[in-house]
Design an enzyme around this catalytic site. Structure first.
Site: not given
Length: 493
Positions: A323, A420
Site C-alpha cells: 500500500c 493488505h
C-alpha cells in the site's frame, strides 16, 4: 458495555470472549464500538471500514463484519488531526477541536447503528474507547459513559494488573465519574493476572469494601495469543527462526496486522525497527502501509532506510512494499489536492518505475485472486487513496479477477502491491516467502490460529460469564435493558 481504566486494558479481548461464549449458547450476539481510533482497519462486505478489533469480535460471534459494528472510526493523520469515517465512509479530515464539536453529529450515527443492531440481535456487547475517566472529554462524549447514559446500559470496568497500579486505576477511575456513571458500573474485571491468587485476594476484598462493587472475575495472562491488535504493534513471536524479516515502524504505520502470520511462522525472525534503532541485516525488508505516506517517506529517508535498502538489494535481498510502502518504492508521490495535508510532490525511493497521485477518493474493497509469480491463490483487501502509473505495472504481482495488480522489478528482487492481508492466505504467504528466499514447507493458517485464540480467551472468561449470569438472575434488571435488546437468558451453571 465493557469499559477500561486505560487503553489496552483488555476491553477488546473481553468483548470478543463474551461474544464467543454467548454464540456458543446459541444466542444471537453482535459486537459494537461507538467510536474507535485506530490505524488498523478492516474492510466489510458492504464496502466500508471499521476497526480491526470489531472485525475480530464479529468473527467471535460468527458474523461477517458490518459497518454498524463501528459507526465512527478515526484514523490519525497527525498528532492533532484525523480522518473521520462515518458508517464506513470518509466524511472529512478534522483537527481535534473541530471533531469535538462534530461529536453531536457523530452521536446520531452511533445511535442509528446501535438501534439497528439492537433490533436484529438478542445481545449487543459494547466496547468503550480508552478510559471513561478523561474528564476533559466528558462533554459530548460518545465513546464511553456518554453512550452508556444515552442508551441506559450497564457497564463492567476492566483493569490490567500486569502494568501495575490496578487498584489505583479502578478507584481513581470511579473518582472521576459522576454519581450516575458510578452507579452504572456493576463490577470489575482484573485482567492479565499471573501469580498466586491467594496473594491477590486481600486486595480484592479491600477493593470491594472501598467501592461497594464486586470483582466479577480475575482473568489470567494468556501467552501466545494471535488476535488482531486494535492499534499497538504486536511484536511477540512464538519462536524466532532463521529467516530474517525487517519492518520499519513508520510514525503513521497502518494495518501492521499484515505481519501477524509472519510473527506466527516458526522459521521467520520478524523485527520491527523504530526511530533511532540500527537497521539490522535481513533477508526480506517489508515497507508497510501508512496513513501519511509522504511524511512517513521523509521519515524513512531521514532514518537511513534509503541507503539500507540500496545495500540490501546490492547483496541480493528482497523487498516488498504494501500500500503506502508500495507507493514509496516508486519515483514520485504527488498530492495535488492535499489529501494528506499540504499539496505537493515528493521524490520517492526510485526502486520501481511508477508514479503515484494521491486522490480524495478512497478505494475500500475486499479482493481475491492469484499470484502472478506462483501457482497460489490470494485474498486480501484494499484501503488506499491514490493511483499508480508506470512501466513496472506491466509486470504485476497478482491478478485480481484477471486484472493485473501491483508490480515486480525486472530483476525479481522487488514486489509492490496495494493488497493488505496478503500473508493471511496460507498459499500466498508460502509463495511470497519462497519468492523471498525461505526454503520451508511450513504453512501458517492465521485464520485457524485466530479461532483457537478466540476459544482460549472464551474458555478463560467463563468465570466472568458465570458472574454476569448470577447478576442477571439475582438482581433487579431495569426494564429498558430488555427494550434495548439485551435481555440475555444466561444458562444456570
Amino acid at each position: 458495555m465493557v469499559q477500561g481504566t486505560t487503553s489496552d486494558a483488555g476491553k477488546s479481548t473481553v468483548v470478543a470472549a463474551l461474544c464467543r461464549l454467548l454464540a456458543r449458547q446459541g444466542i444471537r450476539v453482535v459486537p459494537f464500538k461507538p467510536q474507535n481510533m485506530a490505524l488498523n482497519s478492516a474492510v466489510t462486505a458492504d464496502g466500508g471500514e471499521i476497526g480491526r478489533a470489531q472485525a475480530l469480535q464479529a468473527q467471535a460471534a460468527g458474523l461477517a463484519p458490518h459497518t454498524d459494528m463501528n459507526p465512527v472510526l478515526l484514523k490519525p493523520s497527525s498528532d492533532t488531526g484525523a480522518q473521520v469515517i462515518i458508517h464506513g465512509k470518509v466524511r472529512a479530515d478534522m483537527n481535534a477541536r473541530d471533531y469535538h464539536q462534530y461529536k453531536t453529529v457523530a452521536m446520531q450515527a452511533v445511535l442509528a447503528s446501535y438501534r439497528r443492531l439492537a433490533g436484529q440481535y438478542e445481545a449487543v456487547i459494547v466496547e468503550g474507547a480508552g478510559s471513561p475517566a478523561e474528564v476533559n472529554l466528558r462533554e459530548r462524549d460518545i465513546a464511553n459513559m456518554g453512550f452508556a447514559e444515552a442508551v441506559d446500559c450497564p457497564v463492567i470496568l476492566v483493569a490490567d494488573i500486569d502494568r501495575g497500579g490496578v487498584f489505583a486505576h479502578i478507584v481513581g477511575t470511579l473518582a472521576c465519574l459522576s454519581g450516575s456513571e458510578r452507579q452504572r458500573i456493576i463490577g470489575f474485571v482484573i485482567n492479565r493476572f499471573r501469580g498466586d491468587i491467594g496473594l491477590l485476594e486481600p486486595g480484592l476484598e479491600w477493593l470491594e469494601r472501598q467501592t461497594g462493587k464486586p470483582v466479577l472475575a480475575v482473568l489470567p495472562y494468556l501467552q501466545g495469543l494471535f488476535l488482531d491488535a486494535e492499534d499497538a504493534i504486536q511484536s511477540a513471536q512464538t519462536a524466532g527462526g532463521g529467516f530474517r524479516v525487517v519492518v520499519p515502524v513508520l510514525p503513521r504505520i497502518s494495518n501492521h496486522t499484515d505481519f501477524d502470520a509472519l510473527r506466527a511462522h516458526p522459521d521467520v525472525d520478524l523485527k520491527f525497527i523504530g526511530s533511532g534503532q540500527a537497521i539490522p541485516p535481513a533477508d526480506l525488508i517489508i515497507l508497510p502501509g501508512s496513513k501519511s505516506t509522504r511524511a512517513d517517506l521523509a521519515w524513512l529517508v531521514e532514518q537511513g532506510w534509503q541507503e539500507a535498502l540500496t545495500k540490501h538489494l546490492r547483496y541480493g535481498g528482497k523487498v516488498i512494499g504494501i500500500c503506502g510502502g508500495f507507493q514509496m518504492l516508486g519515483k514520485t508521490i504527488a498530492d495535488p489536492h492535499g489529501a494528506e495535508g499540504l499539496p505537493g510532490v515528493s521524490q520517492a525511493l526510485g526502486l520501481l518505475d511508477i508514479d503515484t497521485e494521491l486522490t480524495q477518493h478512497k478505494r475500500v474493497i475486499q479482493v481475491r485472486g492469484r499470484c502472478a509469480f506462483a501457482d497460489a491463490g490470494v485474498a486480501g483487501y484494499e484501503i488506499h487513496m491514490g493511483t499508480s502509473q508506470g512501466a513496472a505495472l506491466t509486470n504485476p504481482a497478482f491478478y485480481i479477477d484477471d486484472r493485473p495488480e501491483g508490480a515486480r522489478s525486472a530483476d525479481g528482487q522487488i514486489l509492490g502491491t496495494y493488497l493488505h492481508g496478503l500473508f493471511d492466505t496460507p498459499q500466498a504467504s508460502a509463495a511470497l516467502l519462497h519468492w523471498a528466499g525461505l526454503a520451508s514447507a511450513t504453512v501458517i493458517d492465521l485464520a485457524l490460529l485466530r479461532e483457537k485464540s478466540l476459544d482460549r480467551i472464551a474458555d478463560a472468561s467463563v468465570p466472568l460469564f458465570e458472574a454476569l449470569a448470577a447478576i442477571r438472575q439475582n438482581l433487579a434488571i431495569p426494564s429498558n435493558w430488555i427494550t434495548h435488546g439485551i435481555d440475555i437468558n444466561f444458562p444456570s451453571r
